[in-house]
Design a protein around this motif. Structure first.
Motif, PDB file in Angstrom:
ATOM      1  N   GLY A 108     -12.076  -2.308   1.412  1.00 31.22           N
ATOM      2  CA  GLY A 108     -11.477  -1.560   2.505  1.00 31.22           C
ATOM      3  C   GLY A 108     -10.905  -0.211   2.135  1.00 31.22           C
ATOM      4  O   GLY A 108     -10.218   0.414   2.943  1.00 31.22           O
ATOM      5  N   GLY A 109     -11.180   0.258   0.922  1.00 31.42           N
ATOM      6  CA  GLY A 109     -10.655   1.554   0.500  1.00 31.42           C
ATOM      7  C   GLY A 109     -11.511   2.706   0.989  1.00 31.42           C
ATOM      8  O   GLY A 109     -12.670   2.523   1.384  1.00 31.42           O
ATOM      9  N   LYS A 110     -10.943   3.892   0.959  1.00 30.54           N
ATOM     10  CA  LYS A 110     -11.652   5.096   1.388  1.00 30.54           C
ATOM     11  C   LYS A 110     -11.801   6.022   0.191  1.00 30.54           C
ATOM     12  O   LYS A 110     -10.820   6.478  -0.387  1.00 30.54           O
ATOM     13  N   VAL A 111     -13.064   6.301  -0.182  1.00 29.51           N
ATOM     14  CA  VAL A 111     -13.337   7.084  -1.376  1.00 29.51           C
ATOM     15  C   VAL A 111     -14.610   7.882  -1.167  1.00 29.51           C
ATOM     16  O   VAL A 111     -15.514   7.457  -0.424  1.00 29.51           O
ATOM     17  N   ARG A 112     -14.674   9.032  -1.803  1.00 28.79           N
ATOM     18  CA  ARG A 112     -15.893   9.836  -1.780  1.00 28.79           C
ATOM     19  C   ARG A 112     -16.165  10.353  -3.179  1.00 28.79           C
ATOM     20  O   ARG A 112     -15.249  10.837  -3.851  1.00 28.79           O
ATOM     21  N   ALA A 113     -17.416  10.244  -3.607  1.00 31.03           N
ATOM     22  CA  ALA A 113     -17.843  10.767  -4.897  1.00 31.03           C
ATOM     23  C   ALA A 113     -18.597  12.075  -4.693  1.00 31.03           C
ATOM     24  O   ALA A 113     -19.428  12.190  -3.796  1.00 31.03           O
ATOM     25  N   VAL A 114     -18.303  13.063  -5.540  1.00 28.94           N
ATOM     26  CA  VAL A 114     -18.935  14.376  -5.450  1.00 28.94           C
ATOM     27  C   VAL A 114     -19.481  14.738  -6.824  1.00 28.94           C
ATOM     28  O   VAL A 114     -18.760  14.662  -7.827  1.00 28.94           O
ATOM     29  N   GLN A 115     -20.767  15.123  -6.868  1.00 25.69           N
ATOM     30  CA  GLN A 115     -21.350  15.509  -8.146  1.00 25.69           C
ATOM     31  C   GLN A 115     -20.982  16.957  -8.449  1.00 25.69           C
ATOM     32  O   GLN A 115     -21.521  17.890  -7.868  1.00 25.69           O
ATOM     33  N   VAL A 116     -20.050  17.121  -9.361  1.00 24.17           N
ATOM     34  CA  VAL A 116     -19.610  18.440  -9.808  1.00 24.17           C
ATOM     35  C   VAL A 116     -19.473  18.385 -11.325  1.00 24.17           C
ATOM     36  O   VAL A 116     -18.668  17.629 -11.852  1.00 24.17           O
ATOM     37  N   ASP A 117     -20.281  19.168 -12.020  1.00 28.12           N
ATOM     38  CA  ASP A 117     -20.225  19.230 -13.477  1.00 28.12           C
ATOM     39  C   ASP A 117     -19.123  20.205 -13.881  1.00 28.12           C
ATOM     40  O   ASP A 117     -19.219  21.407 -13.623  1.00 28.12           O
ATOM     41  N   LEU A 118     -18.090  19.689 -14.503  1.00 32.04           N
ATOM     42  CA  LEU A 118     -16.935  20.523 -14.830  1.00 32.04           C
ATOM     43  C   LEU A 118     -17.206  21.534 -15.926  1.00 32.04           C
ATOM     44  O   LEU A 118     -16.351  22.374 -16.217  1.00 32.04           O
ATOM     45  N   LEU A 164      -5.684   3.698  -7.070  1.00 36.79           N
ATOM     46  CA  LEU A 164      -5.129   4.533  -6.013  1.00 36.79           C
ATOM     47  C   LEU A 164      -5.656   4.119  -4.644  1.00 36.79           C
ATOM     48  O   LEU A 164      -4.914   4.106  -3.652  1.00 36.79           O
ATOM     49  N   CYS A 165      -6.934   3.757  -4.593  1.00 37.07           N
ATOM     50  CA  CYS A 165      -7.504   3.292  -3.322  1.00 37.07           C
ATOM     51  C   CYS A 165      -6.865   1.980  -2.888  1.00 37.07           C
ATOM     52  O   CYS A 165      -6.574   1.787  -1.702  1.00 37.07           O
ATOM     53  N   ARG A 166      -6.644   1.067  -3.817  1.00 40.51           N
ATOM     54  CA  ARG A 166      -5.998  -0.196  -3.461  1.00 40.51           C
ATOM     55  C   ARG A 166      -4.581   0.028  -2.947  1.00 40.51           C
ATOM     56  O   ARG A 166      -4.078  -0.755  -2.140  1.00 40.51           O
ATOM     57  N   ASP A 167      -3.957   1.098  -3.409  1.00 39.98           N
ATOM     58  CA  ASP A 167      -2.613   1.417  -2.938  1.00 39.98           C
ATOM     59  C   ASP A 167      -2.624   2.218  -1.640  1.00 39.98           C
ATOM     60  O   ASP A 167      -1.568   2.642  -1.171  1.00 39.98           O
ATOM     61  N   GLY A 168      -3.812   2.444  -1.073  1.00 38.69           N
ATOM     62  CA  GLY A 168      -3.903   3.043   0.244  1.00 38.69           C
ATOM     63  C   GLY A 168      -4.287   4.506   0.293  1.00 38.69           C
ATOM     64  O   GLY A 168      -4.453   5.061   1.385  1.00 38.69           O
ATOM     65  N   ALA A 169      -4.436   5.166  -0.855  1.00 38.81           N
ATOM     66  CA  ALA A 169      -4.802   6.587  -0.850  1.00 38.81           C
ATOM     67  C   ALA A 169      -6.271   6.772  -0.494  1.00 38.81           C
ATOM     68  O   ALA A 169      -7.104   5.898  -0.752  1.00 38.81           O
ATOM     69  N   HIS A 170      -6.576   7.916   0.093  1.00 37.00           N
ATOM     70  CA  HIS A 170      -7.953   8.358   0.250  1.00 37.00           C
ATOM     71  C   HIS A 170      -8.285   9.195  -0.979  1.00 37.00           C
ATOM     72  O   HIS A 170      -7.563  10.154  -1.281  1.00 37.00           O
ATOM     73  N   VAL A 171      -9.365   8.871  -1.675  1.00 37.88           N
ATOM     74  CA  VAL A 171      -9.628   9.485  -2.975  1.00 37.88           C
ATOM     75  C   VAL A 171     -10.984  10.173  -2.998  1.00 37.88           C
ATOM     76  O   VAL A 171     -12.004   9.597  -2.588  1.00 37.88           O
ATOM     77  N   ARG A 209       0.869  -1.183   0.000  1.00 33.91           N
ATOM     78  CA  ARG A 209       0.000   0.000   0.000  1.00 33.91           C
ATOM     79  C   ARG A 209       0.905   1.232   0.000  1.00 33.91           C
ATOM     80  O   ARG A 209       1.050   1.930   1.006  1.00 33.91           O
ATOM     81  N   SER A 210       1.476   1.486  -1.146  1.00 28.21           N
ATOM     82  CA  SER A 210       2.520   2.493  -1.267  1.00 28.21           C
ATOM     83  C   SER A 210       2.012   3.914  -1.097  1.00 28.21           C
ATOM     84  O   SER A 210       2.808   4.835  -0.899  1.00 28.21           O
ATOM     85  N   LEU A 211       0.693   4.124  -1.177  1.00 24.93           N
ATOM     86  CA  LEU A 211       0.131   5.476  -1.050  1.00 24.93           C
ATOM     87  C   LEU A 211      -0.611   5.648   0.275  1.00 24.93           C
ATOM     88  O   LEU A 211      -1.429   6.563   0.414  1.00 24.93           O
ATOM     89  N   GLU A 212      -0.336   4.801   1.230  1.00 26.10           N
ATOM     90  CA  GLU A 212      -0.972   4.892   2.547  1.00 26.10           C
ATOM     91  C   GLU A 212      -0.778   6.288   3.125  1.00 26.10           C
ATOM     92  O   GLU A 212       0.328   6.833   3.153  1.00 26.10           O
ATOM     93  N   GLY A 213      -1.896   6.896   3.584  1.00 25.08           N
ATOM     94  CA  GLY A 213      -1.842   8.208   4.199  1.00 25.08           C
ATOM     95  C   GLY A 213      -1.885   9.366   3.227  1.00 25.08           C
ATOM     96  O   GLY A 213      -1.949  10.517   3.652  1.00 25.08           O
ATOM     97  N   LYS A 214      -1.891   9.094   1.927  1.00 27.17           N
ATOM     98  CA  LYS A 214      -1.954  10.149   0.920  1.00 27.17           C
ATOM     99  C   LYS A 214      -3.413  10.424   0.557  1.00 27.17           C
ATOM    100  O   LYS A 214      -4.275   9.556   0.641  1.00 27.17           O
ATOM    101  N   THR A 215      -3.681  11.654   0.137  1.00 30.51           N
ATOM    102  CA  THR A 215      -5.009  12.016  -0.323  1.00 30.51           C
ATOM    103  C   THR A 215      -4.944  12.439  -1.786  1.00 30.51           C
ATOM    104  O   THR A 215      -3.992  13.088  -2.216  1.00 30.51           O
TER     105      THR A 215
END
Length: 255
Positions: free
Chosen positions: A63-73, A34-41, A10-16
């Motif tokens: 076990g990953g940490k992720v949040r989806a946000v509806q934002v139309d670019l 990125l989530c599998r590598d430990g990042a919070h996304v 989990r090379s990205l543990e603690g990264k956002t």
């Protein structure tokens, strides 16, 4: 999952991380990796609510940490809204992946509506500019910026003028970011996929075109989202610390 696609550790543990356009295709592959590598996304989506929920569910099951946000670019304040959401969720930023692009019907230059051209550039290029500007001001030292471009900036095709122009522009913005932010240990690189097997690719190309694209690669197949996501994950990690201002052509040997 095939064994050769299993991340080691989990090379990205603690990264956002913030990923634009993360609900489908290459963007989804990047979020999941990125989530599998430990990042919070945190990732955005415009209208694909069901697809975004499916990403969140699949990541959470592992076990990953992720949040989806509806934002139309396409909205003028989209980048600012996305940044505010990231600040509220993470309190900081380590990895920015500029992935989203505006979909449009390929149109010859002679028939191209100038308003459509302006919309594509304003959305794709301006959003990336604003997110890079935020990264320049707020990204934590040692951060990683990865911009998703396309093989079409060096191997163009009829009907894609706005797309190719916007991608060429964000490549240059990323190279400038690499020059300006390197003193803080922040790297900025481009990944340019070739033909990648996504719903968008299959929805805009006939089967014979897809077969031709597959045969153009020495590997004799289309790319998969995971092929591109693995390159992004490498650039996001510690082992890519000496790579900056580069364009990695993840094309399966085309171009």
């Amino acid at each position: 999952m095939p064994e050769d696609q299993t991340p080691q550790g989990r090379s990205l543990e603690g990264k956002t991380a913030v990923v634009t356009g993360g609900s489908r295709g290459i963007g989804r592959g990047i979020v999941e990796r990125l989530c599998r590598d430990g990042a919070h996304v945190l990732f955005n989506y415009a209208t694909s609510h069901a697809a975004a929920e499916d990403v969140v569910r699949c990541v959470a099951e592992h076990g990953g940490k992720v949040r989806a946000v509806q934002v139309d670019l396409t909205e003028p304040d989209a980048a600012d809204r996305l940044v505010r959401e990231a600040e509220a969720e993470f309190g900081g930023l380590d990895i920015l992946v500029n992935n989203a692009a505006t979909a449009f019907v390929p149109t010859p230059l002679a028939d191209l509506d100038p308003d459509l051209f302006d919309k594509v550039l304003a959305t794709d290029m301006r959003t990336v500019f604003l997110l890079l500007q935020y990264a320049a001001r707020q990204m934590r030292d040692g951060g990683r910026i990865i911009t998703i471009s396309t093989l079409n900036t060096v191997r163009s095709a009829p009907g894609i003028a706005p797309y190719a122009a916007s991608k060429g522009a964000i490549e240059q913005l990323t190279y400038v970011a690499a020059r300006e932010l390197g003193i803080r240990g922040i790297t900025a690189n481009v990944v340019s996929p070739g033909a990648t097997d996504t719903d968008l690719l299959r929805g805009t190309n006939p089967p014979e075109a897809l077969e031709m694209a597959a045969q153009m690669s020495p590997l004799a197949r289309l790319g998969e989202p995971s092929d591109v996501a693995d390159v992004v994950a490498f650039l996001a990690g510690h082992d890519a610390r000496w790579l900056t201002g580069q364009n990695i052509r993840a094309t399966g040997g085309i171009g």
